[in-house]
Design a protein around this motif. Sequence first.
Motif, PDB file in Angstrom:
ATOM      1  N   GLU A  12      66.482 -17.127  75.049  1.00  0.00           N
ATOM      2  CA  GLU A  12      67.377 -18.046  74.498  1.00  0.00           C
ATOM      3  C   GLU A  12      68.326 -18.559  75.473  1.00  0.00           C
ATOM      4  OE1 GLU A  12      68.300 -16.771  69.989  1.00  0.00           O
ATOM      5  OE2 GLU A  12      68.373 -15.212  71.510  1.00  0.00           O
TER       6      GLU A  12
ATOM      7  N   ALA B 221      72.142 -12.670  72.894  1.00  0.00           N
ATOM      8  CA  ALA B 221      70.992 -13.685  73.012  1.00  0.00           C
ATOM      9  C   ALA B 221      69.925 -13.015  73.782  1.00  0.00           C
ATOM     10  CB  ALA B 221      71.471 -14.970  73.294  1.00  0.00           C
TER      11      ALA B 221
ATOM     12  N   PRO C  17      72.806 -23.265  70.289  1.00  0.00           N
ATOM     13  CA  PRO C  17      71.683 -22.456  70.131  1.00  0.00           C
ATOM     14  C   PRO C  17      71.192 -22.403  68.574  1.00  0.00           C
ATOM     15  CG  PRO C  17      73.587 -21.050  69.969  1.00  0.00           C
ATOM     16  CD  PRO C  17      74.141 -22.426  70.149  1.00  0.00           C
ATOM     17  N   LYS C  18      70.040 -22.294  68.513  1.00  0.00           N
ATOM     18  CA  LYS C  18      69.498 -22.182  67.194  1.00  0.00           C
ATOM     19  C   LYS C  18      69.454 -20.638  66.564  1.00  0.00           C
ATOM     20  CE  LYS C  18      66.044 -25.538  67.848  1.00  0.00           C
ATOM     21  NZ  LYS C  18      64.412 -26.008  67.816  1.00  0.00           N
ATOM     22  N   GLY C  19      69.891 -19.782  67.321  1.00  0.00           N
ATOM     23  CA  GLY C  19      70.282 -18.300  66.727  1.00  0.00           C
ATOM     24  C   GLY C  19      71.669 -18.643  66.213  1.00  0.00           C
TER      25      GLY C  19
ATOM     26  N   ASP D 141      62.540 -24.896  71.986  1.00  0.00           N
ATOM     27  CA  ASP D 141      62.575 -23.740  70.915  1.00  0.00           C
ATOM     28  C   ASP D 141      63.893 -23.176  70.645  1.00  0.00           C
ATOM     29  OD1 ASP D 141      59.991 -24.371  71.004  1.00  0.00           O
ATOM     30  OD2 ASP D 141      59.175 -22.759  72.116  1.00  0.00           O
ATOM     31  N   HIS D 142      64.928 -23.019  71.552  1.00  0.00           N
ATOM     32  CA  HIS D 142      65.914 -22.053  71.169  1.00  0.00           C
ATOM     33  C   HIS D 142      67.325 -23.041  71.138  1.00  0.00           C
ATOM     34  CE1 HIS D 142      63.731 -18.467  71.513  1.00  0.00           C
ATOM     35  NE2 HIS D 142      63.013 -18.965  72.673  1.00  0.00           N
TER      36      HIS D 142
END
Length: 127
Positions: free
Chosen positions: A66, A62, A48-50, A28-29
């Motif tokens: 995350e 984060a 990371p997806k952020g 997910d992250h």
Amino acid sequence: MAFDYDDANIFARILRGEIPCDKVAENDHALAFRDIRPQAPVHLLVIPKGRYVSLDDFATNASDAEIVAFTRLCAQICASEGVGLAEGNGGFRAVANAGPHGVQEVPHYHLHIMGGRVMGPMLARQG
């Protein structure tokens, strides 16, 4: 000099599906994929997806979820790619470049996982 996050960077574009990657694993992250210019038999990037520019940005800003997801994905790919010490393999090198002195090319935090051979010294001694 701090980097500002650039939504047009290549990793942001990969995360949006605009550019393909050779995906190894995802949660997910975080996303793990093969480097397009490998420097070792195993050379993966974990991102990371952020919107984080560097390791210090990620570690500071984060969420706990995350950070845990990113770290666990790193362990998962080390195991699946045959470089993880927990599985009795020879090991790996993990490298994150940050800023101009670290020669960071893409302003999106990414961790290089490299292994599959002896990597040699990290830096040559100077002076």
